[in-house]
Design an enzyme around this catalytic site. Structure first.
Site, short mmCIF file in Angstrom:
data_model
loop_
_atom_site.label_atom_id
_atom_site.label_comp_id
_atom_site.label_asym_id
_atom_site.label_seq_id
_atom_site.Cartn_x
_atom_site.Cartn_y
_atom_site.Cartn_z
N ASP A 1 6.50 6.67 -1.37
CA ASP A 1 7.78 6.80 -2.96
C ASP A 1 7.64 8.19 -2.89
O ASP A 1 6.53 8.94 -2.86
CB ASP A 1 7.38 5.74 -3.19
N ASN B 1 3.39 -7.26 -9.05
CA ASN B 1 4.01 -7.98 -9.01
C ASN B 1 3.76 -8.24 -7.22
O ASN B 1 5.15 -9.11 -7.29
CB ASN B 1 5.22 -7.93 -9.65
N HIS C 1 5.07 -5.73 -4.90
CA HIS C 1 5.83 -5.24 -4.46
C HIS C 1 5.02 -4.22 -3.82
O HIS C 1 3.73 -4.19 -3.81
CB HIS C 1 6.26 -4.10 -5.45
N GLU D 1 10.85 -3.60 -4.86
CA GLU D 1 10.22 -4.31 -6.28
C GLU D 1 11.26 -6.04 -5.99
O GLU D 1 11.37 -6.32 -5.03
CB GLU D 1 11.13 -3.90 -7.92
C1 F6R Z 1 2.52 3.81 -3.97
C2 F6R Z 1 2.81 2.55 -3.44
C3 F6R Z 1 3.05 1.60 -4.28
C4 F6R Z 1 1.04 1.69 -4.88
C5 F6R Z 1 1.48 -0.05 -5.74
C6 F6R Z 1 -0.21 0.18 -5.85
O1 F6R Z 1 2.73 5.09 -3.17
O2 F6R Z 1 3.57 2.50 -2.89
O3 F6R Z 1 3.27 0.12 -3.48
O4 F6R Z 1 0.40 0.67 -3.98
O5 F6R Z 1 1.72 0.27 -6.21
O6 F6R Z 1 -0.49 1.07 -7.10
P1 F6R Z 1 -2.73 0.97 -7.03
O7 F6R Z 1 -3.28 1.48 -6.15
O8 F6R Z 1 -2.06 2.01 -8.22
O9 F6R Z 1 -2.66 -0.46 -7.88
#
Ligand code: F6R
Length: 259
Positions: free
Chosen positions: A67, A136, A138, A143
């Site tokens: 992303d 959450n 995702h 989301e």
């Molecule tokens: C980022 C991504 C997000 C993160 C998620 C957890 O490329 O795909 O889904 O993996 O937000 O983020 P952290 O590791 O910062 O807790």
């Protein structure tokens, strides 16, 4: 799905790096799906260390990131382009033509998302996709409520995700509202998934993902439908799990625990 519980973040990172290294041994031109965020940083550091000290070779891989924020230029300090350069790419000799990250500045975002999907197909599909999980539930920026069969597209970031990511920005107002993200359907087509989950703040999301019902409200729960998924977690994240799990991938294979 194989859930592996390690003592701490460092042990999670090492186990994950071992799995990546094993796959590189059998396929040096691996198509590797990459994630950003805090969770995979230890994995990337361990891969860099192994390249320097153990001769691990990532130079032939093709990579696809999950992303990127919309409206954030590649050189912006908080872009995922910049993150990947700083955390991984600048430390190894990858062929830039083989590195793919969605372009948050694309003029025609829809066409760009289609192009991104085509590039994944042209590379033969993703062999191994690294994933983190949002508090959450995702995965990538899919989301809660995202279509389970979705492809690469623009998503509106939830308030919770923007709050969680505000730590990287000067103020909440600066946190982007939209992102281009691989879809859940895109992610599920990877031949193997490697989901990393660490820290107490992710305990409920992990429980819902691996032991809860399959639901679009917890996009990470789709991992239960994948045929070859590894979920490597630390004790803190595992604190709400009830099932029996292994301490390492090698132990899991000794006890004939199946994916
Ligand atoms: C980022 C991504 C997000 C993160 C998620 C957890 O490329 O795909 O889904 O993996 O937000 O983020 P952290 O590791 O910062 O807790």
């Amino acid at each position: 799905m194989l859930v592996i519980i390690k003592d701490d973040y460092q042990a999670v990172s090492k186990e994950a790096a071992q799995l990546v290294a094993n796959r590189l041994l059998t396929k040096p031109n691996l198509v590797l799906g990459l994630a950003t965020g805090s969770t995979p940083i230890g994995l990337y550091q361990e891969l860099i260390r192994r390249c320097r000290q153990d001769g691990l070779d990532l130079t032939k891989i093709t990579s696809f990131n999950l992303d990127e924020y919309v409206g954030v230029p590649p050189d912006h300090p908080h872009s995922y382009h910049r993150f990947m350069r700083e955390q991984l790419f600048d430390h190894m000799n990858l062929d830039p033509r083989h590195v793919h990250i969605p372009n948050g500045m694309a003029m025609d975002i829809e066409a760009h998302c289609e192009w991104y999907e085509e590039q994944i197909q042209r590379a033969g599909g993703v062999d191994l996709q690294v994933l983190g999980v949002g508090a959450n539930g995702h995965i990538a920026f899919n989301e809660p409520g995202s279509s389970l069969g979705s492809r690469t597209r623009v998503k509106t970031l939830s308030h919770k995700t923007r709050e969680d990511n505000a730590r990287f920005f000067a103020s909440m107002d600066e946190v982007p509202r939209y992102a281009i993200t691989m879809g859940i359907g895109t992610i599920m087509e990877a031949r193997e998934l490697l989901m990393l989950v660490t820290g107490e703040s992710k305990a409920a999301a992990l429980r819902d993902a691996v032991e809860g019902p399959l639901t679009a409200m917890v996009p990470a729960s789709m991992i239960q439908m994948h045929r070859k998924a590894y979920v490597i977690v630390d004790r803190a994240a595992a604190s709400l799990l009830q099932g029996e799990h292994s301490a390492s991938i090698s132990e899991a294979s000794l006890t004939r625990r199946r994916l």
